[in-house]
Design a protein around this motif. Structure first.
Motif, PDB file in Angstrom:
ATOM      1  N   GLN A 101     -12.252 -59.642  26.352  1.00 21.53           N
ATOM      2  CA  GLN A 101     -12.500 -59.442  24.914  1.00 21.53           C
ATOM      3  C   GLN A 101     -11.333 -58.708  24.254  1.00 21.53           C
ATOM      4  OE1 GLN A 101     -15.501 -56.494  24.035  1.00 21.53           O
ATOM      5  NE2 GLN A 101     -15.993 -57.399  22.053  1.00 21.53           N
ATOM      6  N   TYR A 126     -10.492 -57.322  21.099  1.00 23.12           N
ATOM      7  CA  TYR A 126     -10.786 -56.809  19.748  1.00 23.12           C
ATOM      8  C   TYR A 126      -9.875 -55.611  19.442  1.00 23.12           C
ATOM      9  CZ  TYR A 126     -15.322 -59.194  18.778  1.00 23.12           C
ATOM     10  OH  TYR A 126     -16.320 -60.078  18.497  1.00 23.12           O
ATOM     11  N   SER A 127     -10.014 -54.550  20.282  1.00 25.74           N
ATOM     12  CA  SER A 127      -9.410 -53.249  19.940  1.00 25.74           C
ATOM     13  C   SER A 127      -7.893 -53.273  20.008  1.00 25.74           C
ATOM     14  CB  SER A 127      -9.909 -52.172  20.902  1.00 25.74           C
ATOM     15  OG  SER A 127     -11.297 -52.161  20.912  1.00 25.74           O
ATOM     16  N   GLY A 135      -9.926 -49.172  16.509  1.00 21.77           N
ATOM     17  CA  GLY A 135     -11.046 -49.114  17.446  1.00 21.77           C
ATOM     18  C   GLY A 135     -12.337 -49.133  16.663  1.00 21.77           C
ATOM     19  N   SER A 136     -12.853 -47.945  16.317  1.00 27.58           N
ATOM     20  CA  SER A 136     -14.057 -47.894  15.468  1.00 27.58           C
ATOM     21  C   SER A 136     -13.793 -48.607  14.151  1.00 27.58           C
ATOM     22  CB  SER A 136     -14.431 -46.438  15.152  1.00 27.58           C
ATOM     23  OG  SER A 136     -14.679 -45.745  16.336  1.00 27.58           O
ATOM     24  N   TRP A 159      -7.460 -51.764  25.804  1.00 25.94           N
ATOM     25  CA  TRP A 159      -8.791 -51.598  26.433  1.00 25.94           C
ATOM     26  C   TRP A 159      -9.429 -52.925  26.784  1.00 25.94           C
ATOM     27  CZ3 TRP A 159      -8.248 -47.021  27.853  1.00 25.94           C
ATOM     28  CH2 TRP A 159      -7.835 -46.010  27.001  1.00 25.94           C
ATOM     29  N   THR A 203     -10.956 -55.205  28.797  1.00 26.36           N
ATOM     30  CA  THR A 203     -11.507 -55.021  30.139  1.00 26.36           C
ATOM     31  C   THR A 203     -11.284 -56.268  31.004  1.00 26.36           C
ATOM     32  OG1 THR A 203     -13.157 -53.553  29.219  1.00 26.36           O
ATOM     33  CG2 THR A 203     -13.608 -54.423  31.412  1.00 26.36           C
ATOM     34  N   GLN A 252      -9.413 -51.564  32.693  1.00 26.76           N
ATOM     35  CA  GLN A 252      -8.976 -51.981  31.355  1.00 26.76           C
ATOM     36  C   GLN A 252      -7.497 -52.389  31.396  1.00 26.76           C
ATOM     37  OE1 GLN A 252     -11.353 -49.369  31.572  1.00 26.76           O
ATOM     38  NE2 GLN A 252     -12.648 -51.061  30.955  1.00 26.76           N
ATOM     39  N   ALA A 297     -17.078 -43.259  29.748  1.00 26.81           N
ATOM     40  CA  ALA A 297     -16.653 -44.179  28.681  1.00 26.81           C
ATOM     41  C   ALA A 297     -17.825 -44.902  28.019  1.00 26.81           C
ATOM     42  CB  ALA A 297     -15.671 -45.211  29.261  1.00 26.81           C
ATOM     43  N   ILE A 312     -18.354 -44.603  24.463  1.00 28.39           N
ATOM     44  CA  ILE A 312     -17.201 -45.003  23.631  1.00 28.39           C
ATOM     45  C   ILE A 312     -17.174 -46.524  23.463  1.00 28.39           C
ATOM     46  CG2 ILE A 312     -14.683 -45.003  23.461  1.00 28.39           C
ATOM     47  CD1 ILE A 312     -14.673 -42.476  25.218  1.00 28.39           C
ATOM     48  N   TYR A 313     -17.286 -47.263  24.591  1.00 23.38           N
ATOM     49  CA  TYR A 313     -17.109 -48.719  24.452  1.00 23.38           C
ATOM     50  C   TYR A 313     -18.295 -49.367  23.739  1.00 23.38           C
ATOM     51  CZ  TYR A 313     -19.496 -48.806  29.074  1.00 23.38           C
ATOM     52  OH  TYR A 313     -20.343 -48.609  30.129  1.00 23.38           O
ATOM     53  N   THR A 346     -18.474 -46.523  19.419  1.00 22.98           N
ATOM     54  CA  THR A 346     -18.844 -45.178  19.878  1.00 22.98           C
ATOM     55  C   THR A 346     -20.255 -44.817  19.399  1.00 22.98           C
ATOM     56  OG1 THR A 346     -17.994 -44.030  17.929  1.00 22.98           O
ATOM     57  CG2 THR A 346     -16.429 -44.404  19.722  1.00 22.98           C
ATOM     58  N   GLU A 354     -21.238 -42.146  18.020  1.00 24.31           N
ATOM     59  CA  GLU A 354     -21.239 -41.541  16.681  1.00 24.31           C
ATOM     60  C   GLU A 354     -21.379 -42.650  15.627  1.00 24.31           C
ATOM     61  OE1 GLU A 354     -18.957 -40.917  18.979  1.00 24.31           O
ATOM     62  OE2 GLU A 354     -19.070 -38.779  19.407  1.00 24.31           O
ATOM     63  N   VAL A 355     -20.620 -43.726  15.846  1.00 24.57           N
ATOM     64  CA  VAL A 355     -20.676 -44.839  14.890  1.00 24.57           C
ATOM     65  C   VAL A 355     -22.055 -45.516  14.945  1.00 24.57           C
ATOM     66  CG1 VAL A 355     -19.685 -47.109  14.363  1.00 24.57           C
ATOM     67  CG2 VAL A 355     -18.179 -45.174  14.857  1.00 24.57           C
ATOM     68  N   ASP A 396     -24.387 -43.583  12.856  1.00 22.02           N
ATOM     69  CA  ASP A 396     -24.181 -43.905  11.428  1.00 22.02           C
ATOM     70  C   ASP A 396     -24.942 -45.178  11.068  1.00 22.02           C
ATOM     71  OD1 ASP A 396     -22.517 -41.788  11.046  1.00 22.02           O
ATOM     72  OD2 ASP A 396     -20.652 -42.955  10.980  1.00 22.02           O
TER      73      ASP A 396
HETATM   74  C1  LIG Z   1     -13.839 -48.215  29.160  1.00 20.87           C
HETATM   75  C2  LIG Z   1     -13.599 -48.937  27.878  1.00 20.87           C
HETATM   76  C3  LIG Z   1     -13.700 -50.327  27.854  1.00 20.87           C
HETATM   77  C4  LIG Z   1     -13.445 -51.014  26.662  1.00 20.87           C
HETATM   78  N1  LIG Z   1     -13.432 -52.381  26.684  1.00 20.87           N
HETATM   79  C5  LIG Z   1     -13.003 -53.057  25.600  1.00 20.87           C
HETATM   80  C6  LIG Z   1     -12.790 -54.470  25.657  1.00 20.87           C
HETATM   81  O1  LIG Z   1     -13.023 -55.117  26.693  1.00 20.87           O
HETATM   82  N2  LIG Z   1     -12.329 -55.082  24.557  1.00 20.87           N
HETATM   83  C7  LIG Z   1     -12.064 -54.423  23.392  1.00 20.87           C
HETATM   84  O2  LIG Z   1     -11.672 -55.060  22.428  1.00 20.87           O
HETATM   85  N3  LIG Z   1     -12.234 -53.077  23.309  1.00 20.87           N
HETATM   86  C8  LIG Z   1     -12.689 -52.391  24.393  1.00 20.87           C
HETATM   87  N4  LIG Z   1     -12.832 -51.016  24.331  1.00 20.87           N
HETATM   88  C9  LIG Z   1     -12.467 -50.318  23.107  1.00 20.87           C
HETATM   89  C10 LIG Z   1     -13.632 -49.662  22.404  1.00 20.87           C
HETATM   90  O3  LIG Z   1     -14.403 -50.602  21.717  1.00 20.87           O
HETATM   91  C11 LIG Z   1     -13.066 -48.560  21.496  1.00 20.87           C
HETATM   92  O4  LIG Z   1     -12.537 -47.554  22.344  1.00 20.87           O
HETATM   93  C12 LIG Z   1     -14.085 -47.961  20.568  1.00 20.87           C
HETATM   94  O5  LIG Z   1     -14.455 -48.893  19.592  1.00 20.87           O
HETATM   95  C13 LIG Z   1     -13.608 -46.667  19.883  1.00 20.87           C
HETATM   96  O6  LIG Z   1     -12.366 -46.862  19.299  1.00 20.87           O
HETATM   97  P1  LIG Z   1     -11.152 -45.844  19.553  1.00 20.87           P
HETATM   98  O7  LIG Z   1     -11.042 -45.674  21.045  1.00 20.87           O
HETATM   99  O8  LIG Z   1      -9.985 -46.356  18.807  1.00 20.87           O
HETATM  100  O9  LIG Z   1     -11.631 -44.446  18.980  1.00 20.87           O
HETATM  101  P2  LIG Z   1     -11.599 -44.010  17.427  1.00 20.87           P
HETATM  102  O10 LIG Z   1     -12.145 -45.109  16.618  1.00 20.87           O
HETATM  103  O11 LIG Z   1     -10.228 -43.521  17.112  1.00 20.87           O
HETATM  104  O12 LIG Z   1     -12.625 -42.808  17.413  1.00 20.87           O
HETATM  105  C14 LIG Z   1     -12.246 -41.474  17.764  1.00 20.87           C
HETATM  106  C15 LIG Z   1     -13.446 -40.567  17.479  1.00 20.87           C
HETATM  107  O13 LIG Z   1     -13.775 -40.607  16.076  1.00 20.87           O
HETATM  108  C16 LIG Z   1     -15.145 -40.959  15.894  1.00 20.87           C
HETATM  109  N5  LIG Z   1     -15.324 -41.780  14.690  1.00 20.87           N
HETATM  110  C17 LIG Z   1     -14.525 -42.783  14.284  1.00 20.87           C
HETATM  111  N6  LIG Z   1     -15.032 -43.345  13.150  1.00 20.87           N
HETATM  112  C18 LIG Z   1     -16.180 -42.684  12.862  1.00 20.87           C
HETATM  113  C19 LIG Z   1     -17.168 -42.798  11.838  1.00 20.87           C
HETATM  114  N7  LIG Z   1     -17.070 -43.723  10.884  1.00 20.87           N
HETATM  115  N8  LIG Z   1     -18.230 -41.946  11.864  1.00 20.87           N
HETATM  116  C20 LIG Z   1     -18.341 -41.009  12.838  1.00 20.87           C
HETATM  117  N9  LIG Z   1     -17.434 -40.848  13.830  1.00 20.87           N
HETATM  118  C21 LIG Z   1     -16.374 -41.667  13.844  1.00 20.87           C
HETATM  119  C22 LIG Z   1     -15.486 -41.761  17.132  1.00 20.87           C
HETATM  120  O14 LIG Z   1     -16.877 -41.784  17.379  1.00 20.87           O
HETATM  121  C23 LIG Z   1     -14.712 -41.022  18.209  1.00 20.87           C
HETATM  122  O15 LIG Z   1     -15.414 -39.896  18.662  1.00 20.87           O
HETATM  123  C24 LIG Z   1     -13.130 -50.300  25.484  1.00 20.87           C
HETATM  124  C25 LIG Z   1     -13.048 -48.906  25.515  1.00 20.87           C
HETATM  125  C26 LIG Z   1     -13.274 -48.226  26.683  1.00 20.87           C
HETATM  126  C27 LIG Z   1     -13.131 -46.728  26.696  1.00 20.87           C
END
Ligand SMILES: Cc1cc2nc3c(=O)[nH]c(=O)nc-3n(C[C@H](O)[C@H](O)[C@H](O)COP(=O)(O)OP(=O)(O)OC[C@H]3O[C@@H](n4cnc5c(N)ncnc54)[C@H](O)[C@@H]3O)c2cc1C
Length: 401
Positions: A128, A130-131, A136-137, A161, A163, A214, A379, A382-383, A386, A388-389, A392
């Motif tokens: 996948q 996406y990120s 990310g979020s 990320w 996977t 990942q 993790a 997070i995956y 998150t 937190e999101v 929301d």
């Molecule tokens: C083990 C693992 C496997 C993964 N596998 C995949 C994959 O296969 N494919 C893929 O595309 N992605 C994958 N991901 C990515 C995953 O979807 C993102 O890590 C996740 O969406 C969070 O994005 P970020 O890491 O950029 O954190 P950020 O978005 O930068 O967030 C940082 C912090 O800010 C908080 N935050 C951000 N926005 C808000 C909001 N609006 N309200 C409240 N709090 C907020 C978050 O909750 C978090 O605590 C994986 C991640 C991990 C760790």
């Protein structure tokens, strides 16, 4: 609402139990015992999927016309219960639970014919994409671009990320095809037939648990056919949101969570408490495990309501609720696992964890997996978005009523 076991499901339960007792090979059972992530050991798990597909049971959630079982939601729950009781490796989710259902719902007839049988059979593995490092979020900020050129797109940018990208042969991804209007409006959803197109580079990332689960993926003028698009150009945001519903919402987490409770209870019966007797007899331990088990029972009650037709299963907040509660429980359960294992679990035994590697573990099977499971499950909140999101999203859904 009656949540008691239904006698009419017992014959079905017997049939499932008989198959699951006899069909898995020793290697598949070993993979189940050595699972320390949502993503069970790759080769053995794909081999197990082929066996299940031979029986017609690889994708219970899929519609019958595409190879599903036609089971009711209650039968699917029973299947999950029997499956988890036997400690079998969970099938890898990306294909059967995510891209498969998406192609069924939104793919062209050609995409369905080309991809669905191979997904079911475990012949393809889809990663996948996406990120991105800065998306990310806030996924709509993604910048990995695709520019139309004849019948193709040319992709530049990177994903992170992703996977098991290093084990995948296909990839579904989001790309930016326009920077006009709201940032959600210029995104397109693509199916990539290969992950070794010229200009594509995959670099594995080693996780806390010592495994490269990942990856980072880089695109440098990568030419892919436009026929891989799902939905219209610039309307990938809607497609991506459709898929997220499958990624976050699973109606059978409780059987999986009970699996941890059972593992911890069995391990505690064999360990000594510093206060005398076994750990299982220790009142402080009993209280902690009891609280966790009560929380798992709550999840089970909610899931049983959902599978018995309660409207909450269709509530927009349900997948987010399920994801948040389930992942937080996994983290609490694996945290207790690590503490029950104690010093015995401190060494990361990558060789012994390798399926078919033949290296005996230090300590027992529980010590072998306790710490990697603990580390990997950090993790979980997070995956798939998150927690937190997710909170929301739950709040937004509740407040909009
Ligand atoms: C083990 C693992 C496997 C993964 N596998 C995949 C994959 O296969 N494919 C893929 O595309 N992605 C994958 N991901 C990515 C995953 O979807 C993102 O890590 C996740 O969406 C969070 O994005 P970020 O890491 O950029 O954190 P950020 O978005 O930068 O967030 C940082 C912090 O800010 C908080 N935050 C951000 N926005 C808000 C909001 N609006 N309200 C409240 N709090 C907020 C978050 O909750 C978090 O605590 C994986 C991640 C991990 C760790």
């Amino acid at each position: 609402m009656n949540l008691e076991p239904k006698p009419e499901l017992e014959a079905f339960r017997q049939e499932v139990a008989e198959f699951l007792d006899t069909a898995p090979t020793d290697v598949i059972r070993e993979a189940g015992r050595k699972t320390t992530s949502v993503f069970a050991p790759f080769d053995a798990t794909m081999a197990w999927q082929k066996i299940l597909n031979g029986k017609g049971w690889a994708a219970p959630e899929w519609p019958v016309e595409h190879g599903g079982t036609g089971w009711s939601a209650e039968e699917r729950f029973v299947f999950a219960e029997e499956y988890c009781k036997r400690n079998l490796p969970p099938l890898l989710p990306n294909c059967l639970k995510m891209i498969g259902p998406l192609i069924i719902d939104l793919g062209t007839e050609e995409q369905k014919a080309r991809y669905l049988p191979r997904i079911l059979a475990g012949d393809d593995y889809w990663t996948q994409g996406y990120s991105e490092p800065e998306a990310g979020s806030d996924l709509a900020s993604l910048t990995c671009s695709a520019v139309a050129d004849g019948d193709d797109y040319i992709i530049n940018g990177s994903k992170t990320w992703t996977t098991l990208a290093h084990r995948a042969n296909r990839m579904f991804m989001l790309v930016r095809t326009s920077s006009e209007g709201r940032k959600q409006q210029g995104i397109t959803f693509l199916l990539l037939d290969r992950v070794d197109y010229p200009g594509m580079e995959i670099r594995p990332i080693v996780g806390l648990d010592g495994f490269p689960e990942q990856c980072e993926v880089f695109f440098d003028d990568v030419r892919v056919p436009q026929s891989g698009r799902v939905g219209a150009e610039n309307e990938g945001w809607t497609v991506a949101k459709h898929l997220l519903k499958y990624e976050r919402g699973s109606s059978s987490q409780a059987p999986w969570l009970y699996r941890f409770v059972r593992m911890i209870r069995e391990a505690a019966a064999t360990r000594t408490s510093p206060f005398g007797g076994t750990l299982a007899q220790d009142p402080v331990f009993q209280r902690e495990l009891g609280e966790l088990e009560a929380d798992v029972a709550s999840v089970e009650a909610v899931e049983k309501l959902a599978v018995s037709g309660h409207p909450l299963a269709h509530d927009l907040a349900f997948p987010s609720f399920n994801k948040t509660v389930g992942t937080e429980l996994i983290q609490r359960l694996t945290s207790l696992m690590a503490r029950v294992s104690g010093l015995e679990g401190l060494s990361l035994q990558l060789q012994a964890l390798t399926v078919g590697g033949g290296t005996a573990p230090l300590g027992d099977g529980f010590d072998l997996i306790a710490m990697p499971y603990y580390l990997n499950s950090r993790a979980a909140s997070i995956y798939a978005g998150t927690n937190e999101v997710q909170r929301d999203l739950i709040a937004r859904s509740l407040m909009s009523r």
